[in-house]
Write a protein that holds these residues in place. Structure first.
Motif, PDB file in Angstrom:
ATOM      1  N   SER A 102      -1.430  22.120  -9.226  1.00 21.94           N
ATOM      2  CA  SER A 102      -0.825  20.857  -8.760  1.00 21.94           C
ATOM      3  C   SER A 102      -0.917  19.814  -9.629  1.00 21.94           C
ATOM      4  CB  SER A 102      -1.338  20.444  -7.481  1.00 21.94           C
ATOM      5  OG  SER A 102      -2.890  20.514  -7.586  1.00 21.94           O
ATOM      6  N   SER A 103      -1.862  19.831 -10.812  1.00 21.11           N
ATOM      7  CA  SER A 103      -1.930  19.007 -11.792  1.00 21.11           C
ATOM      8  C   SER A 103      -0.819  18.816 -12.703  1.00 21.11           C
ATOM      9  CB  SER A 103      -3.439  19.228 -12.658  1.00 21.11           C
ATOM     10  OG  SER A 103      -3.517  20.242 -13.040  1.00 21.11           O
ATOM     11  N   GLY A 134       0.434  18.292  -3.763  1.00 23.39           N
ATOM     12  CA  GLY A 134      -0.953  19.121  -4.142  1.00 23.39           C
ATOM     13  C   GLY A 134      -0.984  20.450  -3.679  1.00 23.39           C
ATOM     14  N   TRP A 135       0.136  21.190  -4.142  1.00 28.60           N
ATOM     15  CA  TRP A 135       0.287  22.496  -3.533  1.00 28.60           C
ATOM     16  C   TRP A 135       0.314  23.501  -4.823  1.00 28.60           C
ATOM     17  CZ3 TRP A 135       5.168  25.209  -1.041  1.00 28.60           C
ATOM     18  CH2 TRP A 135       4.780  26.371  -0.833  1.00 28.60           C
TER      19      TRP A 135
END
Length: 384
Positions: free
Chosen positions: A9-10, A50-51
């Protein structure tokens, strides 16, 4: 064991993991991926939601196996497909899964690299024109050229993959003039459009230039059709200034509540039908539409009426996935798609990620987009 890529997710790292070859369910096709394409959503969705997952959706490859209800495809067929959004076994893998109705045969004159540029963008363009707006599809359209009849369309972001396919399909449907709004890729924009307006001139200049074009063509200063394929920096507000408030129609590729100047307070002008075009509909609520257009893509590609989008191969196969996603995030792509030859994994070195590239972030990184890309429809019309 076969490999797949999990995009963290980053968007600063990925993980290549072992994954068994999937077993197809009823209407599923397991495809040995030869080339995977990429789309902006492939980095946006992991970051914004955020997955961490295999976010690739554009597949070009060879059928490995089919489910019990699949009858149009068999092992060995060359196919392209749109992987079902948000599910396992995406296209950043050696084997991916697609539903049969959004899979199409690749004609012999089309390469895997070319085919990988098509599914998501072309389905989105077709949905915008022929489902969300009332443009007549090519197989029903009467030829307008030479008849004196003109139906203009404004495509803001005409050199994006979605915009380019929209321009190609609009031309097949007889729309004219096609007015493209573009920037760096002016040459490609001219290939797609009858007129090109540079967005870098600013909103008032864009509106004035398009009004001049319409006047030159003997048309009203407002148009019936508009498609905002960019969705940033006032693109929607600019396009809306040119849409007829007596039945005009406009589509966007993101919900206006996420990117318009007024965000959640946005309202479509009275008399204008506005729609957020969402590609996943061809796998859910508009299955027949997806089926018809998947088959039509094959036919149009085979006889040359439709062509693929320009592309750049990112070396390294699965090892190059992160490079392409970061280049997309950093706005480096201009009038092209990044694609990956999966067989290069472990055989061809991927480019190194420079510190400058890894540190660069899009201004969109912190957007509050918890609902992206849904709701499927973000629509308000004069009748509501």
């Amino acid at each position: 064991m076969p490999k797949q890529v999990i995009v963290h997710s980053s968007i600063e790292s990925v993980e290549i993991i072992d994954t068994p070859i999937p077993t197809p369910k009823d209407h599923e096709i397991v495809i040995k991926v030869i080339v995977s394409g990429t789309n902006p959503k492939d980095w946006k969705y992991p970051l914004w939601k955020g997955w961490s997952h295999n976010s690739g959706d554009d597949i070009a490859g060879i059928v490995h196996s089919v489910g019990k209800d699949v009858y149009e495809f068999k092992p060995g067929d060359r196919v392209a497909a749109a992987h079902e959004f948000g599910t396992e076994n995406g296209s950043f893998a050696e084997y991916s899964v697609a539903l049969d109705w959004v899979t199409f045969h690749i004609p012999h004159n089309v390469s895997f690299e070319e085919a990988a540029t098509i599914p998501s963008a072309a389905f989105t363009a077709a949905l915008a024109l022929y489902s969300d707006m009332d443009v007549s599809p090519p197989y029903l359209s009467k030829e307008q050229e030479g008849s004196g009849e003109k139906t203009p369309i404004i495509l803001y972001g005409v050199t994006t993959a979605v915009g380019a396919f929209a321009a190609k399909l609009a031309r097949l449907s007889g729309l004219h003039p096609i007015i493209g709004v573009a920037g760096r890729a002016a040459s490609f924009a001219r290939d797609l459009s009858d007129y090109v307006v540079d967005y870098r001139a600013g909103e008032d200049s864009i509106v004035s230039a398009i009004e001049d074009i319409l006047a030159k063509e003997g048309l009203d200063r407002k148009v019936r059709y508009g498609f905002d394929c960019v969705n940033e920096q006032g693109s929607l507000e600019t396009t809306l200034r040119l849409i007829d408030t007596n039945g005009g129609q406009i589509c966007t590729v993101l919900p206006p509540s996420l990117f318009s100047r007024t965000k959640e307070n946005f309202k479509w002008p009275e008399g204008v039908k506005g729609t957020n075009t969402a590609c996943p509909q061809v796998q859910t609520t508009l299955k027949d539409f997806g089926y018809i257009w998947a088959r039509l893509f094959s036919r149009l590609l085979a006889d040359g009426r439709l062509t693929a989008h320009p592309y750049e191969v990112i070396p390294g196969g699965l090892n190059g996935i992160l490079i392409g996603l970061q280049k997309l995030r950093n706005g480096e792509a201009s009038a092209l798609k990044y694609v990956y030859r999966i067989e290069e994994t472990g055989k061809v070195a991927a480019p190194k990620i420079s510190e400058a590239n890894a540190a660069t972030k899009s201004s969109q990184d912190t957007k509050p987009v918890k609902d992206f890309p849904f709701p499927v429809k973000d629509e308000v019309s004069s009748s509501s």
